[in-house]
Design a protein around this motif. Structure first.
Motif, PDB file in Angstrom:
ATOM      1  N   PRO A 213      16.071 -74.588 -18.049  1.00  0.00           N
ATOM      2  CA  PRO A 213      16.656 -73.646 -19.011  1.00  0.00           C
ATOM      3  C   PRO A 213      18.189 -73.640 -18.961  1.00  0.00           C
ATOM      4  CG  PRO A 213      15.826 -72.467 -17.109  1.00  0.00           C
ATOM      5  CD  PRO A 213      15.444 -73.904 -16.915  1.00  0.00           C
ATOM      6  N   ARG A 214      18.796 -73.398 -20.109  1.00  0.00           N
ATOM      7  CA  ARG A 214      20.263 -73.330 -20.159  1.00  0.00           C
ATOM      8  C   ARG A 214      20.780 -72.146 -19.344  1.00  0.00           C
ATOM      9  NH1 ARG A 214      21.438 -72.974 -26.354  1.00  0.00           N
ATOM     10  NH2 ARG A 214      19.835 -71.375 -26.118  1.00  0.00           N
ATOM     11  N   ARG A 215      20.092 -70.970 -19.597  1.00  0.00           N
ATOM     12  CA  ARG A 215      20.534 -69.760 -18.900  1.00  0.00           C
ATOM     13  C   ARG A 215      19.438 -69.319 -17.938  1.00  0.00           C
ATOM     14  NH1 ARG A 215      21.582 -67.096 -24.769  1.00  0.00           N
ATOM     15  NH2 ARG A 215      19.352 -67.542 -24.767  1.00  0.00           N
ATOM     16  N   THR A 216      19.749 -68.400 -17.078  1.00  0.00           N
ATOM     17  CA  THR A 216      18.727 -67.870 -16.174  1.00  0.00           C
ATOM     18  C   THR A 216      17.775 -66.962 -16.953  1.00  0.00           C
ATOM     19  OG1 THR A 216      20.111 -68.041 -14.211  1.00  0.00           O
ATOM     20  CG2 THR A 216      18.365 -66.367 -14.159  1.00  0.00           C
ATOM     21  N   LEU A 217      16.500 -67.219 -16.802  1.00  0.00           N
ATOM     22  CA  LEU A 217      15.480 -66.414 -17.478  1.00  0.00           C
ATOM     23  C   LEU A 217      14.819 -65.517 -16.447  1.00  0.00           C
ATOM     24  CD1 LEU A 217      13.790 -69.234 -19.605  1.00  0.00           C
ATOM     25  CD2 LEU A 217      15.635 -67.675 -20.270  1.00  0.00           C
ATOM     26  N   ARG A 218      14.953 -64.235 -16.643  1.00  0.00           N
ATOM     27  CA  ARG A 218      14.387 -63.288 -15.667  1.00  0.00           C
ATOM     28  C   ARG A 218      13.322 -62.421 -16.349  1.00  0.00           C
ATOM     29  NH1 ARG A 218      18.552 -59.608 -12.539  1.00  0.00           N
ATOM     30  NH2 ARG A 218      19.071 -61.672 -11.675  1.00  0.00           N
ATOM     31  N   VAL A 219      12.122 -62.488 -15.838  1.00  0.00           N
ATOM     32  CA  VAL A 219      11.035 -61.639 -16.342  1.00  0.00           C
ATOM     33  C   VAL A 219      10.894 -60.442 -15.406  1.00  0.00           C
ATOM     34  CG1 VAL A 219       8.542 -61.495 -16.746  1.00  0.00           C
ATOM     35  CG2 VAL A 219       9.815 -63.524 -17.501  1.00  0.00           C
ATOM     36  N   LEU A 220      11.007 -59.268 -15.990  1.00  0.00           N
ATOM     37  CA  LEU A 220      10.902 -58.025 -15.222  1.00  0.00           C
ATOM     38  C   LEU A 220       9.632 -57.293 -15.652  1.00  0.00           C
ATOM     39  CD1 LEU A 220      11.892 -55.561 -13.550  1.00  0.00           C
ATOM     40  CD2 LEU A 220      13.350 -54.930 -15.517  1.00  0.00           C
ATOM     41  N   LEU A 221       8.682 -57.201 -14.748  1.00  0.00           N
ATOM     42  CA  LEU A 221       7.415 -56.505 -15.019  1.00  0.00           C
ATOM     43  C   LEU A 221       7.473 -55.166 -14.295  1.00  0.00           C
ATOM     44  CD1 LEU A 221       5.087 -59.621 -14.567  1.00  0.00           C
ATOM     45  CD2 LEU A 221       6.124 -58.735 -16.686  1.00  0.00           C
ATOM     46  N   THR A 222       7.723 -54.118 -15.064  1.00  0.00           N
ATOM     47  CA  THR A 222       8.105 -52.849 -14.438  1.00  0.00           C
ATOM     48  C   THR A 222       6.912 -52.039 -13.958  1.00  0.00           C
ATOM     49  OG1 THR A 222       8.043 -51.692 -16.548  1.00  0.00           O
ATOM     50  CG2 THR A 222      10.156 -52.621 -15.886  1.00  0.00           C
ATOM     51  N   ALA A 223       7.197 -51.151 -13.024  1.00  0.00           N
ATOM     52  CA  ALA A 223       6.258 -50.137 -12.562  1.00  0.00           C
ATOM     53  C   ALA A 223       6.365 -48.912 -13.466  1.00  0.00           C
ATOM     54  CB  ALA A 223       6.595 -49.739 -11.124  1.00  0.00           C
ATOM     55  N   ASN A 224       5.242 -48.299 -13.715  1.00  0.00           N
ATOM     56  CA  ASN A 224       5.174 -46.950 -14.301  1.00  0.00           C
ATOM     57  C   ASN A 224       6.090 -46.684 -15.484  1.00  0.00           C
ATOM     58  OD1 ASN A 224       4.192 -44.329 -14.543  1.00  0.00           O
ATOM     59  ND2 ASN A 224       5.870 -43.499 -13.339  1.00  0.00           N
ATOM     60  N   GLU A 225       5.891 -47.414 -16.568  1.00  0.00           N
ATOM     61  CA  GLU A 225       6.535 -47.033 -17.830  1.00  0.00           C
ATOM     62  C   GLU A 225       5.891 -45.788 -18.393  1.00  0.00           C
ATOM     63  OE1 GLU A 225       6.838 -46.878 -22.267  1.00  0.00           O
ATOM     64  OE2 GLU A 225       5.057 -47.244 -21.070  1.00  0.00           O
ATOM     65  N   GLU A 226       4.550 -45.721 -18.285  1.00  0.00           N
ATOM     66  CA  GLU A 226       3.787 -44.718 -19.033  1.00  0.00           C
ATOM     67  C   GLU A 226       4.074 -43.282 -18.604  1.00  0.00           C
ATOM     68  OE1 GLU A 226       2.303 -45.372 -21.607  1.00  0.00           O
ATOM     69  OE2 GLU A 226       1.489 -47.400 -21.542  1.00  0.00           O
ATOM     70  N   PHE A 227       4.357 -43.084 -17.345  1.00  0.00           N
ATOM     71  CA  PHE A 227       4.409 -41.711 -16.843  1.00  0.00           C
ATOM     72  C   PHE A 227       5.780 -41.438 -16.241  1.00  0.00           C
ATOM     73  CE2 PHE A 227       2.608 -38.358 -13.818  1.00  0.00           C
ATOM     74  CZ  PHE A 227       2.501 -37.412 -14.820  1.00  0.00           C
ATOM     75  N   GLY A 228       6.835 -41.927 -16.935  1.00  0.00           N
ATOM     76  CA  GLY A 228       8.173 -41.530 -16.517  1.00  0.00           C
ATOM     77  C   GLY A 228       9.199 -42.635 -16.353  1.00  0.00           C
ATOM     78  N   LEU A 229       8.897 -43.866 -16.773  1.00  0.00           N
ATOM     79  CA  LEU A 229       9.875 -44.956 -16.744  1.00  0.00           C
ATOM     80  C   LEU A 229      10.433 -45.210 -15.341  1.00  0.00           C
ATOM     81  CD1 LEU A 229      12.040 -44.117 -19.931  1.00  0.00           C
ATOM     82  CD2 LEU A 229      10.022 -45.588 -19.795  1.00  0.00           C
ATOM     83  N   SER A 230       9.627 -44.995 -14.319  1.00  0.00           N
ATOM     84  CA  SER A 230      10.139 -45.101 -12.943  1.00  0.00           C
ATOM     85  C   SER A 230      10.744 -46.466 -12.651  1.00  0.00           C
ATOM     86  CB  SER A 230       9.013 -44.845 -11.936  1.00  0.00           C
ATOM     87  OG  SER A 230       8.291 -43.688 -12.273  1.00  0.00           O
ATOM     88  N   GLY A 231      10.043 -47.523 -13.034  1.00  0.00           N
ATOM     89  CA  GLY A 231      10.509 -48.870 -12.712  1.00  0.00           C
ATOM     90  C   GLY A 231      11.791 -49.212 -13.456  1.00  0.00           C
ATOM     91  N   ALA A 232      11.848 -48.842 -14.720  1.00  0.00           N
ATOM     92  CA  ALA A 232      13.039 -49.141 -15.517  1.00  0.00           C
ATOM     93  C   ALA A 232      14.269 -48.429 -14.967  1.00  0.00           C
ATOM     94  CB  ALA A 232      12.795 -48.731 -16.974  1.00  0.00           C
ATOM     95  N   ARG A 233      14.080 -47.193 -14.570  1.00  0.00           N
ATOM     96  CA  ARG A 233      15.197 -46.429 -13.996  1.00  0.00           C
ATOM     97  C   ARG A 233      15.632 -47.035 -12.658  1.00  0.00           C
ATOM     98  NH1 ARG A 233      15.120 -41.642 -17.162  1.00  0.00           N
ATOM     99  NH2 ARG A 233      13.003 -41.019 -17.684  1.00  0.00           N
ATOM    100  N   ALA A 234      14.651 -47.407 -11.853  1.00  0.00           N
ATOM    101  CA  ALA A 234      14.976 -47.991 -10.546  1.00  0.00           C
ATOM    102  C   ALA A 234      15.717 -49.308 -10.718  1.00  0.00           C
ATOM    103  CB  ALA A 234      13.681 -48.198  -9.734  1.00  0.00           C
ATOM    104  N   TYR A 235      15.266 -50.103 -11.689  1.00  0.00           N
ATOM    105  CA  TYR A 235      15.924 -51.388 -11.914  1.00  0.00           C
ATOM    106  C   TYR A 235      17.363 -51.176 -12.378  1.00  0.00           C
ATOM    107  CZ  TYR A 235      16.903 -56.099 -13.508  1.00  0.00           C
ATOM    108  OH  TYR A 235      17.474 -57.330 -13.667  1.00  0.00           O
TER     109      TYR A 235
END
Lengths: 454, 454
Positions: free
Chosen positions: A317-339
């Protein structure tokens, strides 16, 4: 014991468009031969489908803090490794632990009936043995707010506003306050408990769960969603004029916190490794849902789109491809906030972020939030997506829920708009199974996201 | 508290054909002006819809011998009286009393999962605490019969044959033996219990109940149906090769007999009162089902069709119109058998018998079993139905299940063939609600049956 006669199962109609360069494409191939070949591969590929099938068959429901959540972390690490990602790792995330118990609702008078009901995420409990009370119908949160204080004392509130079916998210957005805010407002007006009409389209007898918010320092009241036909039945009984009495038993447990994890995989860029394309999907589902559409399709699409983009060229790949599979979107976005908190210092390296959380429908629209000087980039992307039937829309990309902690930091966003009628029929229900996913649509969406990642 | 904004609910697409003489008609009006006026009234009428709505809202499930059954007897008597029938009466019927208890199924290994399951009517019970055993997949009854004796000893049998979707009943007829006969055969081969794939089309996560038969003198084994997606999941886990272990808890009660009733209403003929047109629909539903399509629509259609035919002329009906709303079609045809036994001496007076038990779809086909000398009568009837889009089919009318005790006695039969895709999606599930009925289709079917009755 043999299985000689099983017909190929395909409930979902597979629309085969006329195909200039590959199954599922809508126009001539992109001018870039690498992209054309990559899209062709995506449109013929089975890997996204195999990933969803594996997740749904081997893990199933994976609500934050449950055994299924832990299994899905292991599953995601394995899936990323098997897809050939250069690096795979997890980052721990603290999640709330809410444990679903019983939920039953029964009309006692004037015409007895058991109703199909599901507690909303975060619901409190009725006293032991449940409650019996009269039901008062209130249309929506505005009507609730207009009631005098104490108007619902000793009653069960029933919020009955229907969700309208529209091509975009506005129907959901307009209806969802009866779920997210309604129960807290009803409790403030004195209600013993709140029932809502499911925030849903479709006439099927599945109640739709989802999160509801309680004001800081208040104790969560019992609150649940009725299946649409049950909300209609309750409405008809109420409309007939006689008082409607109901017995309601709702028992849940707020059990503190648990540890979950974001699962991350990376293909290192060959030309500009410091530039990161962030592909986000949430790994969790509701506890009652196998989560095929919400969000197994997103997880599978992002893994396979990154793999396709990373292997489109022999050089990587030209650029770095990062896949982020988050924890707990459904009940408070915990993973997204932590990331966002853990990676705040690196947001400048993100050259593009995109999220899949609308199910596995066909992509038809593209939105970006690029700065004016990057208009050429959006034009180029739109040209590459046009053969797939994806058109640039006016308006600004906002990212999905899991990008909401990053969006304010000025990250360049790309949204793909998917067809989502099927999504809102099964959203947050036990009916969110593999059988509701259309393989051809999933292949097209994978091709579109691979193009965005490329 | 007001309900200012509720949009008109109409989930089901209402196909409005081009209308030469009335909404829902497909051609020019019949030559007979009385029939034309009657069809026009049916195609504009709301009464059939109101009757189903009332039955579903005020009574709901009405399985043989339950309180709902008793309520539906009172409801039917009232509905017939309010429709102006000259005579309304009940005839007692003895029905079996089977009481549903718990049914849960849980895969323990290799990938734990709770499955959506419903006991079949007549199922026995697992020992206290349930059973844990390995699952063996067998395709259908033929494959079961081919197994050596004892092949399933200590196992749970899983019958996985899918139902095919066809325009006629053959798809159901070919699949239904896994439900009606499969459990008894599996028990004979040593199975501890039997699970079947629901006899159903459609990908939704509703298990479909229905009756299963036990050989005289055998003790009913525990047996239940899986929702289609759950049968697919179990199949995928089995196909992966590792042994699949399951925990099954099924508890039901065989509680002897109870008394129910056939409810009968009659308009006396003005010209030939001794000639009886018999319009049959079963009043009962499964215990888990509100029974809108199966068979609230049939009950409502027959009541309204008879009323329309009786009032089409100022002089009243030419022949006696008798509406028979039977007890317990679902679990043994008790009412139909009792009626045939009690009225055996009068079958010669029946000039025509017809039954509605296919839901509320549009009528499109006509079948008769008239003797050769009555060809003119079928031609006349076909001509009157043609404007509604109903065409005479080859083949012979056989009547529905509730006419099966009368058919061998040489009763002239008329079958109307209805569109029934929608029917088999909800058949014997909790999803058989009003929201799955299309009002325009119900009006058309009412017009067709009124024409048959006339």
């Amino acid at each position: 014991m043999t299985r000689s006669l099983r017909p190929a199962l395909c409930f979902a109609a597979v629309a085969v468009l006329s195909i200039p360069f590959g199954a599922g494409a809508a126009g001539p191939a992109p001018s870039d031969p690498e992209v054309a070949a990559m899209q062709r591969q995506a449109l013929a590929g089975e890997r996204t489908w195999q990933l969803v099938t594996s997740l749904v068959t081997e893990v199933g429901p994976r609500f934050a803090g449950t055994p299924g959540d832990a299994q899905s972390i292991a599953w995601a690490e394995r899936a990323l490794r098997e897809a050939g990602f250069d690096r795979v790792w997890t980052e721990p995330v603290t999640v709330p632990r809410w444990i679903r118990g019983t939920a039953t609702a029964e009309i006692l008078a004037p015409h007895a009936r058991r109703l199909e009901v599901v507690a909303l995420g975060g619901s409190g409990s009725t006293p032991p043995g449940g409650i019996e009370a009269e039901v008062v119908e209130v249309f929506d949160v505005e009507a609730l707010e207009a009631l005098p204080e104490g108007a619902l004392a000793g009653r069960i509130a029933f919020l009955s506003r229907p969700m309208e079916q529209r091509a975009d998210w506005t129907g959901y957005g307009e209806a969802v306050p009866i779920r997210s805010r309604g129960p807290a407002v009803a409790a403030r007006k004195g209600a013993l408990a709140t029932l809502i009409r499911s925030v849903a389209i479709g006439p099927d007898r599945f109640p739709h769960t989802g999160a509801t918010r309680w004001e800081e320092g208040t104790s969560p009241a019992p609150t649940a969603a009725l299946a649409v036909p049950d909300a209609e039945l309750l409405h008809r009984q109420l409309a007939a004029g006689a008082p409607v009495r109901m017995r309601l038993v709702i028992e849940n447990e707020h059990a503190g916190e648990a540890v979950s994890a974001n699962v991350i995989g990376e293909f290192r860029g060959r030309e500009r490794p410091g530039e990161v394309v962030l592909l986000v999907a949430h790994r969790d589902s509701w506890d009652i849902a196998p989560g095929a559409q919400d969000n197994g399709t997103g997880v599978a699409t992002m893994i396979e789109a990154a793999r396709l983009a990373a292997t489109a060229s022999r050089q990587g790949p030209r650029r770095t491809l990062r896949v982020l599979l988050t924890a707990n979107e459904e009940f408070g976005l915990s993973g997204a906030r932590a990331y966002a908190a853990a990676h705040a210092a690196e947001t400048g390296s993100i050259v593009l972020a995109t999220e899949s959380d609308q199910g596995g429908g066909r992509a038809h629209g593209l939105l970006v939030n690029f700065a004016a000087e990057d208009a050429a980039a959006s034009g180029e992307l739109a040209a590459l997506l046009a053969p797939l039937g994806v058109a640039l829309r006016s308006g600004e990309a906002g990212g999905g829920a899991d990008l909401s902690p990053l969006a304010p930091l000025g990250v360049p966003l790309v949204d793909l708009d998917l067809e989502r009628a099927r999504y809102f029929e099964v959203h947050h229900t036990i009916n969110d199974t593999l059988e509701r996913v259309v393989p051809a649509d999933l292949r097209q969406a994978t091709a579109a996201w691979a193009t965005v990642a490329w």
